[in-house]
Scaffold this active site. Structure first.
Site, mmCIF file in Angstrom:
data_model
loop_
_atom_site.group_PDB
_atom_site.id
_atom_site.type_symbol
_atom_site.label_atom_id
_atom_site.label_comp_id
_atom_site.label_asym_id
_atom_site.label_seq_id
_atom_site.Cartn_x
_atom_site.Cartn_y
_atom_site.Cartn_z
ATOM 1 N N THR A 94 22.418 -21.997 -7.195
ATOM 2 C CA THR A 94 22.544 -20.539 -7.064
ATOM 3 C C THR A 94 21.186 -19.865 -7.294
ATOM 4 O O THR A 94 20.809 -18.944 -6.571
ATOM 5 C CB THR A 94 23.579 -19.990 -8.081
ATOM 6 O OG1 THR A 94 24.821 -20.645 -7.850
ATOM 7 C CG2 THR A 94 23.763 -18.492 -7.934
ATOM 8 N N ASN A 115 19.105 -14.681 -2.997
ATOM 9 C CA ASN A 115 19.146 -16.132 -2.776
ATOM 10 C C ASN A 115 19.594 -16.527 -1.366
ATOM 11 O O ASN A 115 20.075 -17.627 -1.133
ATOM 12 C CB ASN A 115 19.957 -16.846 -3.869
ATOM 13 C CG ASN A 115 21.418 -16.436 -3.873
ATOM 14 O OD1 ASN A 115 21.829 -15.560 -3.109
ATOM 15 N ND2 ASN A 115 22.204 -17.064 -4.724
ATOM 16 N N GLU A 131 38.140 -17.021 1.330
ATOM 17 C CA GLU A 131 36.979 -16.337 1.911
ATOM 18 C C GLU A 131 37.042 -16.350 3.438
ATOM 19 O O GLU A 131 36.676 -15.371 4.082
ATOM 20 C CB GLU A 131 35.682 -16.966 1.371
ATOM 21 C CG GLU A 131 35.557 -16.712 -0.118
ATOM 22 C CD GLU A 131 34.288 -17.263 -0.766
ATOM 23 O OE1 GLU A 131 33.517 -17.961 -0.094
ATOM 24 O OE2 GLU A 131 34.103 -16.983 -1.969
HETATM 25 N N1 LIG Z 1 22.771 -13.475 -13.473
HETATM 26 C C1 LIG Z 1 23.377 -13.942 -12.375
HETATM 27 N N2 LIG Z 1 24.131 -15.074 -12.444
HETATM 28 C C2 LIG Z 1 24.768 -15.558 -11.327
HETATM 29 N N3 LIG Z 1 24.692 -14.960 -10.116
HETATM 30 C C3 LIG Z 1 23.940 -13.848 -10.003
HETATM 31 C C4 LIG Z 1 23.265 -13.289 -11.110
HETATM 32 N N4 LIG Z 1 22.610 -12.184 -10.681
HETATM 33 C C5 LIG Z 1 22.875 -12.054 -9.367
HETATM 34 N N5 LIG Z 1 23.673 -13.047 -8.962
HETATM 35 C C6 LIG Z 1 24.164 -13.198 -7.605
HETATM 36 O O1 LIG Z 1 25.601 -13.214 -7.612
HETATM 37 C C7 LIG Z 1 25.995 -14.054 -6.554
HETATM 38 C C8 LIG Z 1 27.387 -14.593 -6.632
HETATM 39 O O2 LIG Z 1 27.608 -15.661 -5.742
HETATM 40 P P1 LIG Z 1 26.508 -16.140 -4.674
HETATM 41 O O3 LIG Z 1 26.661 -17.597 -4.460
HETATM 42 O O4 LIG Z 1 26.605 -15.259 -3.493
HETATM 43 O O5 LIG Z 1 25.093 -15.886 -5.361
HETATM 44 C C9 LIG Z 1 25.022 -15.195 -6.590
HETATM 45 C C10 LIG Z 1 23.705 -14.490 -6.912
HETATM 46 O O6 LIG Z 1 22.999 -14.105 -5.756
#
Ligand SMILES: Nc1ncnc2c1ncn2[C@@H]1O[C@@H]2COP(=O)(O)O[C@H]2[C@H]1O
Length: 154
Positions: A94, A115, A131
């Site tokens: 992530t 990301n 989803e």
């Molecule tokens: N502190 C954090 N911890 C986890 N996800 C985060 C955080 N801040 C932002 N995000 C975003 O939250 C998203 C949740 O799922 P995604 O896989 O789309 O990718 C993650 C990150 O882009």
């Protein structure tokens, strides 16, 4: 293991703005996965809040909703053997900072909140179905035969 496992994947607004859709699609095609749905779209507030509902109580929730609605995304459904896990391995962690070079986030990302790509969680059993249903109508998913499938699967 089914060759027909389907997984939800989305190029986020940062990936779209940075012109990464083509590269990301190519990576999954090169791997042998088959696209069965694809939609260039703008996510509204309601869809964003539902999609990221599990993060509702997190401090980053409002920023996440603002970001995902800030520009177009490219939502996709990919099919193939062990598709969910394969896509997650190809995306990296992530946090791009924790992602190995060669992965999508390891090659294109620096910041957790930017990301580039989202993929359904393989540890959350209902995530793919939920989803896919949220983003696609049944008739937007296409069943088709890939000509190289006998060279991809034993
Ligand atoms: N502190 C954090 N911890 C986890 N996800 C985060 C955080 N801040 C932002 N995000 C975003 O939250 C998203 C949740 O799922 P995604 O896989 O789309 O990718 C993650 C990150 O882009």
């Amino acid at each position: 293991m089914s060759e027909h496992e389907r997984t939800f994947v989305m190029v986020k607004p940062d990936g779209v703005q940075r012109g990464l859709i083509g590269d990301i699609v190519s990576r999954f095609e090169d791997r042998g996965l088959k696209m069965v749905g694809g939609k260039f779209m703008q996510i509204d507030q309601e869809l964003a809040e539902e999609h990221y509902g599990e993060h509702e109580d997190k401090p980053f929730f409002d920023g996440l909703v603002d970001f995902i609605t800030s520009g177009p995304v490219f939502a996709m459904v990919w099919e193939g053997q062990d598709a969910t896990r394969q896509v997650r391995t190809m995306m990296g962690e992530t946090d791009p900072a924790e992602s190995a070079p060669g992965t999508i986030r390891g090659d294109y990302g620096l910041d957790l909140g930017r990301n580039v790509i989202h993929g359904s969680d393989h540890e959350d059993e209902g995530a793919n179905e939920r989803e896919i249903e949220l983003f696609f109508d049944e008739d937007e998913l296409v069943d088709w035969d890939q000509i190289d499938s006998s060279w991809l699967y034993e």
